[in-house]
Design a protein around this motif. Structure first.
Motif, PDB file in Angstrom:
ATOM      1  N   ALA A 116      36.322  29.035  33.434  1.00  0.00           N
ATOM      2  CA  ALA A 116      34.925  29.455  33.528  1.00  0.00           C
ATOM      3  C   ALA A 116      34.077  28.599  34.464  1.00  0.00           C
ATOM      4  CB  ALA A 116      34.305  29.499  32.132  1.00  0.00           C
ATOM      5  N   PRO A 117      34.221  27.261  34.463  1.00  0.00           N
ATOM      6  CA  PRO A 117      33.373  26.455  35.359  1.00  0.00           C
ATOM      7  C   PRO A 117      33.552  26.766  36.841  1.00  0.00           C
ATOM      8  CG  PRO A 117      34.344  25.077  33.653  1.00  0.00           C
ATOM      9  CD  PRO A 117      35.018  26.420  33.548  1.00  0.00           C
ATOM     10  N   PHE A 118      34.699  27.344  37.221  1.00  0.00           N
ATOM     11  CA  PHE A 118      34.916  27.652  38.626  1.00  0.00           C
ATOM     12  C   PHE A 118      33.981  28.756  39.117  1.00  0.00           C
ATOM     13  CE2 PHE A 118      39.100  25.650  37.853  1.00  0.00           C
ATOM     14  CZ  PHE A 118      39.047  24.711  38.865  1.00  0.00           C
ATOM     15  N   PHE A 119      33.315  29.437  38.187  1.00  0.00           N
ATOM     16  CA  PHE A 119      32.311  30.429  38.574  1.00  0.00           C
ATOM     17  C   PHE A 119      31.266  29.806  39.488  1.00  0.00           C
ATOM     18  CE2 PHE A 119      28.115  32.235  37.918  1.00  0.00           C
ATOM     19  CZ  PHE A 119      28.326  33.584  38.167  1.00  0.00           C
ATOM     20  N   LEU A 120      30.894  28.565  39.179  1.00  0.00           N
ATOM     21  CA  LEU A 120      29.843  27.890  39.940  1.00  0.00           C
ATOM     22  C   LEU A 120      30.245  27.629  41.383  1.00  0.00           C
ATOM     23  CD1 LEU A 120      28.745  25.286  37.218  1.00  0.00           C
ATOM     24  CD2 LEU A 120      27.666  27.488  37.784  1.00  0.00           C
ATOM     25  N   LEU A 149      33.013  29.560  42.975  1.00  0.00           N
ATOM     26  CA  LEU A 149      33.468  30.805  43.582  1.00  0.00           C
ATOM     27  C   LEU A 149      32.322  31.761  43.910  1.00  0.00           C
ATOM     28  CD1 LEU A 149      36.628  31.501  41.375  1.00  0.00           C
ATOM     29  CD2 LEU A 149      36.587  30.802  43.774  1.00  0.00           C
ATOM     30  N   ALA A 150      31.310  31.809  43.056  1.00  0.00           N
ATOM     31  CA  ALA A 150      30.225  32.770  43.269  1.00  0.00           C
ATOM     32  C   ALA A 150      29.510  32.556  44.602  1.00  0.00           C
ATOM     33  CB  ALA A 150      29.242  32.720  42.101  1.00  0.00           C
ATOM     34  N   PRO A 151      29.010  31.355  44.898  1.00  0.00           N
ATOM     35  CA  PRO A 151      28.332  31.185  46.198  1.00  0.00           C
ATOM     36  C   PRO A 151      29.288  31.292  47.386  1.00  0.00           C
ATOM     37  CG  PRO A 151      28.526  29.083  45.036  1.00  0.00           C
ATOM     38  CD  PRO A 151      28.916  30.138  44.065  1.00  0.00           C
ATOM     39  N   PHE A 152      30.544  30.855  47.204  1.00  0.00           N
ATOM     40  CA  PHE A 152      31.502  30.925  48.302  1.00  0.00           C
ATOM     41  C   PHE A 152      31.818  32.375  48.646  1.00  0.00           C
ATOM     42  CE2 PHE A 152      35.927  29.691  49.949  1.00  0.00           C
ATOM     43  CZ  PHE A 152      35.425  29.293  51.176  1.00  0.00           C
ATOM     44  N   ALA A 153      32.026  33.204  47.607  1.00  0.00           N
ATOM     45  CA  ALA A 153      32.301  34.622  47.837  1.00  0.00           C
ATOM     46  C   ALA A 153      31.092  35.323  48.442  1.00  0.00           C
ATOM     47  CB  ALA A 153      32.695  35.298  46.522  1.00  0.00           C
ATOM     48  N   ALA A 154      29.907  34.987  47.958  1.00  0.00           N
ATOM     49  CA  ALA A 154      28.695  35.596  48.512  1.00  0.00           C
ATOM     50  C   ALA A 154      28.522  35.219  49.980  1.00  0.00           C
ATOM     51  CB  ALA A 154      27.478  35.158  47.702  1.00  0.00           C
ATOM     52  N   LEU A 155      28.830  33.972  50.303  1.00  0.00           N
ATOM     53  CA  LEU A 155      28.739  33.541  51.700  1.00  0.00           C
ATOM     54  C   LEU A 155      29.700  34.330  52.580  1.00  0.00           C
ATOM     55  CD1 LEU A 155      27.735  31.648  53.905  1.00  0.00           C
ATOM     56  CD2 LEU A 155      29.459  29.993  53.174  1.00  0.00           C
ATOM     57  N   PHE A 156      30.926  34.553  52.071  1.00  0.00           N
ATOM     58  CA  PHE A 156      31.866  35.352  52.852  1.00  0.00           C
ATOM     59  C   PHE A 156      31.325  36.758  53.082  1.00  0.00           C
ATOM     60  CE2 PHE A 156      35.264  38.507  53.087  1.00  0.00           C
ATOM     61  CZ  PHE A 156      35.889  38.088  54.257  1.00  0.00           C
ATOM     62  N   GLY A 157      30.747  37.356  52.038  1.00  0.00           N
ATOM     63  CA  GLY A 157      30.189  38.697  52.189  1.00  0.00           C
ATOM     64  C   GLY A 157      29.107  38.754  53.243  1.00  0.00           C
ATOM     65  N   ASP A 178      43.995  28.604  44.313  1.00  0.00           N
ATOM     66  CA  ASP A 178      43.895  27.178  44.005  1.00  0.00           C
ATOM     67  C   ASP A 178      43.575  26.938  42.531  1.00  0.00           C
ATOM     68  OD1 ASP A 178      44.337  26.221  46.669  1.00  0.00           O
ATOM     69  OD2 ASP A 178      42.309  26.842  47.176  1.00  0.00           O
ATOM     70  N   GLN A 179      42.592  27.693  42.012  1.00  0.00           N
ATOM     71  CA  GLN A 179      42.132  27.457  40.649  1.00  0.00           C
ATOM     72  C   GLN A 179      43.203  27.808  39.612  1.00  0.00           C
ATOM     73  OE1 GLN A 179      40.428  29.256  42.949  1.00  0.00           O
ATOM     74  NE2 GLN A 179      38.802  27.801  43.433  1.00  0.00           N
ATOM     75  N   SER A 180      43.800  28.991  39.746  1.00  0.00           N
ATOM     76  CA  SER A 180      44.786  29.413  38.746  1.00  0.00           C
ATOM     77  C   SER A 180      46.032  28.538  38.790  1.00  0.00           C
ATOM     78  CB  SER A 180      45.160  30.888  38.963  1.00  0.00           C
ATOM     79  OG  SER A 180      45.722  31.096  40.245  1.00  0.00           O
ATOM     80  N   ALA A 181      46.454  28.133  39.976  1.00  0.00           N
ATOM     81  CA  ALA A 181      47.649  27.291  40.096  1.00  0.00           C
ATOM     82  C   ALA A 181      47.387  25.890  39.555  1.00  0.00           C
ATOM     83  CB  ALA A 181      48.093  27.226  41.545  1.00  0.00           C
ATOM     84  N   ALA A 182      46.273  25.292  39.948  1.00  0.00           N
ATOM     85  CA  ALA A 182      45.991  23.915  39.538  1.00  0.00           C
ATOM     86  C   ALA A 182      45.846  23.798  38.028  1.00  0.00           C
ATOM     87  CB  ALA A 182      44.728  23.414  40.236  1.00  0.00           C
ATOM     88  N   LEU A 183      45.052  24.673  37.429  1.00  0.00           N
ATOM     89  CA  LEU A 183      44.845  24.603  35.988  1.00  0.00           C
ATOM     90  C   LEU A 183      46.131  24.908  35.221  1.00  0.00           C
ATOM     91  CD1 LEU A 183      41.350  26.297  35.493  1.00  0.00           C
ATOM     92  CD2 LEU A 183      41.918  23.878  35.286  1.00  0.00           C
ATOM     93  N   SER A 184      46.857  25.929  35.659  1.00  0.00           N
ATOM     94  CA  SER A 184      48.068  26.331  34.936  1.00  0.00           C
ATOM     95  C   SER A 184      49.139  25.253  34.993  1.00  0.00           C
ATOM     96  CB  SER A 184      48.606  27.645  35.503  1.00  0.00           C
ATOM     97  OG  SER A 184      47.679  28.696  35.290  1.00  0.00           O
ATOM     98  N   LEU A 185      49.388  24.695  36.164  1.00  0.00           N
ATOM     99  CA  LEU A 185      50.421  23.674  36.293  1.00  0.00           C
ATOM    100  C   LEU A 185      50.069  22.424  35.488  1.00  0.00           C
ATOM    101  CD1 LEU A 185      51.270  24.077  40.070  1.00  0.00           C
ATOM    102  CD2 LEU A 185      52.738  24.670  38.133  1.00  0.00           C
ATOM    103  N   THR A 186      48.785  22.077  35.463  1.00  0.00           N
ATOM    104  CA  THR A 186      48.357  20.942  34.650  1.00  0.00           C
ATOM    105  C   THR A 186      48.591  21.216  33.175  1.00  0.00           C
ATOM    106  OG1 THR A 186      46.660  20.346  36.277  1.00  0.00           O
ATOM    107  CG2 THR A 186      46.400  19.468  34.056  1.00  0.00           C
ATOM    108  N   LYS A 187      48.286  22.427  32.746  1.00  0.00           N
ATOM    109  CA  LYS A 187      48.483  22.823  31.349  1.00  0.00           C
ATOM    110  C   LYS A 187      49.958  22.813  30.982  1.00  0.00           C
ATOM    111  CE  LYS A 187      46.955  24.640  27.436  1.00  0.00           C
ATOM    112  NZ  LYS A 187      46.016  23.913  26.533  1.00  0.00           N
ATOM    113  N   PRO A 224      37.217  38.609  39.163  1.00  0.00           N
ATOM    114  CA  PRO A 224      35.972  39.398  39.188  1.00  0.00           C
ATOM    115  C   PRO A 224      34.833  38.676  39.901  1.00  0.00           C
ATOM    116  CG  PRO A 224      36.962  39.453  37.010  1.00  0.00           C
ATOM    117  CD  PRO A 224      37.703  38.404  37.793  1.00  0.00           C
ATOM    118  N   THR A 225      34.791  37.348  39.754  1.00  0.00           N
ATOM    119  CA  THR A 225      33.742  36.584  40.437  1.00  0.00           C
ATOM    120  C   THR A 225      33.883  36.717  41.949  1.00  0.00           C
ATOM    121  OG1 THR A 225      33.623  34.974  38.631  1.00  0.00           O
ATOM    122  CG2 THR A 225      32.748  34.287  40.766  1.00  0.00           C
ATOM    123  N   TRP A 226      35.114  36.581  42.445  1.00  0.00           N
ATOM    124  CA  TRP A 226      35.340  36.673  43.888  1.00  0.00           C
ATOM    125  C   TRP A 226      35.007  38.065  44.407  1.00  0.00           C
ATOM    126  CZ3 TRP A 226      35.585  33.270  47.522  1.00  0.00           C
ATOM    127  CH2 TRP A 226      36.071  33.635  48.794  1.00  0.00           C
TER     128      TRP A 226
END
Length: 239
Positions: free
Chosen positions: A18-22, A24-32, A113-122, A147-149
């Motif tokens: 969830a914290p990655f929303f902060l 991903l949201a502006p980064f995705a908006a910037l790409f748009g 990056d987010q899904s791989a990093a968190l999952s491998l750490t877990k 969905p955020t992206w």
């Protein structure tokens, strides 16, 4: 020790992601915004994000498209920028071995990056997790990320349509890369690679289709690897 079920693993992944929303949201908006500024319409911008799903590679490809670079070079450049995904996939594959094909295919598509990093750490912290729980955790993370992206790419694209061309928001592209790369400059190898990449990119500006950037990137990677090798040889050895 309590058994990790698929349901609890999914919600753990959701909470951890969830914290990655902060970010991903502006980064995705910037790409748009930048994509529409570069000439793509809203539909093309959204399809771009859904099909590629790789932030830095999308920005790199967009810049090359804006420069009328041949398609094969655009694809090659995007793949080069995203080579780290191959390492992520190799690390995740043993954890997902034996899962249904559709699950492995969707996990491959949504490896970022987010899904791989968190999952491998877990998985390292809880090696006893069953495969189903590992997949559930991974999918919990991407339930936030994907969905955020997609959504904020659309928000940026719609907003970009209302931005006057005179604002020239394409300046945000190099600034974005600098913001991402700056915090990574932590070791002599990183600094050496960055220096070589800058010098190489400037020296090779006359190479057509921006291929000088790829050459500079290769030289930078070789330099960074060589510096790492030199430093490792200088480290004191245990007697």
């Amino acid at each position: 020790m309590a058994t990790t079920t698929t349901k609890t693993a999914f919600w753990e992944g959701f909470r951890d992601g969830a914290p990655f929303f902060l970010v991903l949201a502006p980064f995705a908006a910037l790409f748009g915004v930048v994509a529409t500024e570069a000439g793509l319409n809203v539909f093309e911008t959204l399809v771009f994000s859904i099909a590629v799903l790789a932030g830095t590679a999308q920005f790199a490809a967009l810049q090359l498209i804006s420069d009328n670079t041949p398609t094969l070079i655009v694809i090659a450049s995007a793949l080069a920028v995203n080579l780290r995904m191959a390492m992520y996939s190799a690390s995740l594959a043993p954890h997902f071995a034996g899962a249904p094909l559709w699950q492995r295919a969707f996990a491959a598509y949504s490896t970022v990056d987010q899904s791989a990093a968190l999952s491998l750490t877990k998985y390292d912290a809880q090696p006893e997790m069953p495969r189903a729980a590992k997949l559930a955790y991974f999918f919990g993370v991407i339930t936030v990320a994907l969905p955020t992206w997609y959504g904020f790419t659309l928000v940026g694209a719609l907003g970009g349509q209302a931005v006057p061309e005179s604002w020239a928001l394409d300046f945000a592209l190099p600034i974005t890369f600098l913001a991402m790369i700056g915090p990574m400059m932590r070791t002599p190898a990183h600094l050496a690679a960055a220096f070589v990449s800058v010098v190489g990119a400037l020296a090779l500006t006359t190479v057509p289709y921006n291929l000088g950037l790829l050459i500079a990137a290769l030289l930078a990677m070789m330099t960074g690897a060589q510096v790492e090798l030199w430093l490792s040889k200088k480290e004191p050895r245990d007697e």
